[in-house]
Motif scaffolding. Sequence first.
Motif, mmCIF file in Angstrom:
data_model
loop_
_atom_site.group_PDB
_atom_site.id
_atom_site.type_symbol
_atom_site.label_atom_id
_atom_site.label_comp_id
_atom_site.label_asym_id
_atom_site.label_seq_id
_atom_site.Cartn_x
_atom_site.Cartn_y
_atom_site.Cartn_z
ATOM 1 N N PRO A 168 8.846 -9.377 15.231
ATOM 2 C CA PRO A 168 8.410 -10.767 15.051
ATOM 3 C C PRO A 168 7.118 -10.841 14.242
ATOM 4 O O PRO A 168 6.186 -10.063 14.472
ATOM 5 C CB PRO A 168 8.186 -11.248 16.491
ATOM 6 C CG PRO A 168 9.060 -10.368 17.325
ATOM 7 C CD PRO A 168 9.039 -9.024 16.652
ATOM 8 N N GLY A 169 7.095 -11.748 13.276
ATOM 9 C CA GLY A 169 5.901 -11.907 12.454
ATOM 10 C C GLY A 169 5.868 -11.025 11.226
ATOM 11 O O GLY A 169 4.973 -11.159 10.393
ATOM 12 N N SER A 170 6.855 -10.126 11.091
ATOM 13 C CA SER A 170 6.920 -9.249 9.918
ATOM 14 C C SER A 170 7.810 -9.870 8.844
ATOM 15 O O SER A 170 8.807 -10.516 9.161
ATOM 16 C CB SER A 170 7.483 -7.880 10.302
ATOM 17 O OG SER A 170 6.674 -7.245 11.264
ATOM 18 N N GLU A 171 7.438 -9.651 7.592
ATOM 19 C CA GLU A 171 8.243 -10.141 6.483
ATOM 20 C C GLU A 171 9.446 -9.198 6.327
ATOM 21 O O GLU A 171 9.280 -8.009 6.051
ATOM 22 C CB GLU A 171 7.401 -10.147 5.199
ATOM 23 C CG GLU A 171 7.539 -11.411 4.367
ATOM 24 C CD GLU A 171 8.925 -11.575 3.809
ATOM 25 O OE1 GLU A 171 9.525 -10.588 3.368
ATOM 26 O OE2 GLU A 171 9.432 -12.709 3.826
ATOM 27 N N PRO A 172 10.673 -9.670 6.533
ATOM 28 C CA PRO A 172 11.828 -8.770 6.548
ATOM 29 C C PRO A 172 12.081 -8.045 5.245
ATOM 30 O O PRO A 172 12.595 -6.927 5.242
ATOM 31 C CB PRO A 172 12.994 -9.692 6.917
ATOM 32 C CG PRO A 172 12.534 -11.062 6.615
ATOM 33 C CD PRO A 172 11.057 -11.062 6.839
ATOM 34 N N HIS A 173 11.708 -8.665 4.101
ATOM 35 C CA HIS A 173 11.928 -8.005 2.816
ATOM 36 C C HIS A 173 11.137 -6.705 2.707
ATOM 37 O O HIS A 173 11.537 -5.784 2.003
ATOM 38 C CB HIS A 173 11.508 -8.927 1.659
ATOM 39 C CG HIS A 173 12.204 -10.247 1.638
ATOM 40 N ND1 HIS A 173 11.816 -11.308 2.429
ATOM 41 C CD2 HIS A 173 13.267 -10.688 0.912
ATOM 42 C CE1 HIS A 173 12.604 -12.342 2.181
ATOM 43 N NE2 HIS A 173 13.487 -12.000 1.278
#
Length: 322
Positions: A68-73
């Motif tokens: 959560p809170g991480s940029e998935p790219h």
Amino acid sequence: MNQLARAATALAASGILLATTACGTSSTGAGAGSEGDRLKVVTAFYPLQYVAEQVAGDRAEITTLTAPGSEPHDLELTAKQVASLSSADVVIYQKGFQASVDKAVDQAQPKNVVDVSTVVPLAASSEAGEHEHEHEGESAEEHAGHDHGGTDPHVWLDPQNMVKISQAVSSRLSEVDAEHAATFKTQSEGLTAQLTQLDKSFEDGLKTCQRKEFITSHAAFGYLAKAYGLTQIGISGLAAESDPSPARIAEVQKLAKEHGVTTIFYETLVSPAHAKAIAGDLKLKTDVLDPLEGITDQSKGDDYISVQRANLTALQTANGCK
């Protein structure tokens, strides 16, 4: 005494038999999906996690690769996460969206995979509700960096696409755990009902608006725009972390004036600097339009449905919808 001894011997033998039977059950082990043995499901990022949770319920232990809170790219996997794919009963991901996940799936060769890109065909970026001049003023290199092989991966922002994903997940879980297929089907139908109602809310809520165009920092809303007759104008392209050129910023400002835009949208997982700068220059409002790539404390809701409803409200307010 002899009777007592015989009774004791019989009791002991019975205990040995019970113990042997119990050991036999333990060593054999329960099959995947049997009572007391939950499926291990690994999902790549939040929308797929949400579907898995709703469809599998308490029949699965669900983990997601993107925190959560991480940029998935930008996801980089640990060795432990890669190993978890090999032992998972089902892996749910979208090929072409996260390079590190694609590589890990190829390496781990999980037994059962749901690849969302085969469930919902990916639209070309120019066909997914984008403004026709979105990349005007960009170099070829900048444009290439904004797409995912020329396709838009953000299929989950159209609720009807989420219905298709739900059905695919239910089908695969049922193949792996046939004993609980009826449960997966029932829970998938429940999720479908919620998503269908959400779809109707968007259709009704965006039917009559003063304007159809909206400006957002990250061009993630093409499927949503196309589904409800809107046109997105992205400051940046499909890659959330890309910086727009000065020419692109000037083009966005021009389009904002032409279409009477009132609000510049930004999102929670990437910097709002460009959106706020353009809004400041034009004296416009700013608001959040969430691409639902992850849920954080800043999200306007705690799950897919509630955040999408917040997105609908934001679009209605910005576009003068009645």
